[in-house]
Design an enzyme around this catalytic site. Structure first.
Site, PDB file in Angstrom:
ATOM      1  N   SER A 196     -24.465  46.529  60.902  1.00 54.54           N
ATOM      2  CA  SER A 196     -23.762  45.515  61.694  1.00 54.54           C
ATOM      3  C   SER A 196     -23.165  46.041  62.999  1.00 54.54           C
ATOM      4  O   SER A 196     -22.849  45.249  63.891  1.00 54.54           O
ATOM      5  CB  SER A 196     -22.654  44.866  60.860  1.00 54.54           C
TER       6      SER A 196
ATOM      7  N   LYS B  57     -15.607  46.530  62.745  1.00 51.49           N
ATOM      8  CA  LYS B  57     -16.084  45.554  63.727  1.00 51.49           C
ATOM      9  C   LYS B  57     -15.414  45.844  65.068  1.00 51.49           C
ATOM     10  O   LYS B  57     -14.519  46.674  65.177  1.00 51.49           O
ATOM     11  CB  LYS B  57     -15.745  44.117  63.309  1.00 51.49           C
TER      12      LYS B  57
END
Length: 265
Positions: free
Chosen positions: A82, A152
């Protein structure tokens, strides 16, 4: 006239030259033998002394590592795609634990946060570990591979309006279009359209590999609009430390957000 006894030498010795001082400690006394016993023990068992010293050094190292891991720095394992290409699968990163408690989290920061709402269930699970690995992770001698943590990039902070997409296909933050050099090659900023206002004391986060990231966009229908509470943030990625050929910074890039106005301006 001198009152000194001519038969008594000034140094206190007797006629035969032997000392008569009452302060002399007999050779076999308890007080004089403790150091000698320790020296004899070392002389008899140098191997044992060596291992004792090694054990003390290792204990000190473990204590220092635990303190550093608890209050300053902590290592984490990257299990998913990701955050590619910024962070790749099997990378190990070191996280600065002083953010957000002391250092303010800002747009563009790569952060690790505790997954209190099971976001990671939509991504690749962390590898299984042994009890020894778990123990080494606990004291800070191995990176944390737990799926209870997510990495993230911060796109918006409390009060920001984050939207996608403007005419050129870019994200906007408080109306300012963002050029994102960290995006995975070939990825667009987002295939999903959205327009949200980040709740106070929260951050809106996205992965750099947008097509492979279950981030704030996937949870925007929840009461918090997919934002992560600042209290769940563990820290900011400081550096990649493994593998050796990928040593470098932790991925934070604040420059694309330099012209974003403050929320409400």
């Amino acid at each position: 006239m001198s009152t000194q006894d001519p038969t008594t030498p000034e140094d206190g010795s007797g006629e035969d030259g032997e000392s008569t001082s009452s302060h002399q400690v007999p050779a076999g006394s308890e007080g004089g033998s403790a150091g000698a016993r320790r020296r004899r023990l070392r002389d008899r068992s140098p191997v044992a002394a060596f291992f004792v010293e090694i054990g003390v050094i290792l204990l000190i190292a473990v204590v220092i590592s635990f303190v550093v891991k608890t209050f300053l720095l902590r290592a984490f394992y990257i299990p998913s795609e990701s955050m590619e290409d910024t962070l790749q699968v099997d990378d190990r990163i070191v996280v600065n634990l002083l953010a957000p408690e002391i250092s303010e989290v800002q747009r563009g920061d790569v952060i690790v946060f505790e997954d209190t709402r099971a976001w990671s269930s939509g991504e690749v699970p962390a590898p299984e570990t042994t009890p020894l690995q778990d123990a080494l992770t606990f004291v800070g001698l191995m990176p944390d591979a737990s799926e209870h943590y997510v990495v993230k990039r911060v796109i918006g902070v409390g009060g920001d309006e984050v939207a996608c997409c403007e005419a050129d296909g870019r994200l906007t933050v408080n109306g300012e279009p963002i050029d994102e050099p960290y995006l995975y090659p070939g990825d667009e900023p987002s295939r999903t359209e959205f327009d949200i206002t980040v709740p106070e004391n929260s951050v809106w986060v996205m992965g750099d590999h947008r097509r492979a990231s279950a981030d704030s966009r996937a949870h925007r229908q929840e009461p918090d609009h997919g934002a992560v509470p600042v209290e769940d943030v563990v820290g900011r990625s400081l550096a990649r430390v493994w593998p050796i050929d990928r040593w470098g910074g932790g991925g934070t890039d604040r420059d694309p957000f330099a012209d974003v106005p403050a929320a409400g301006d």
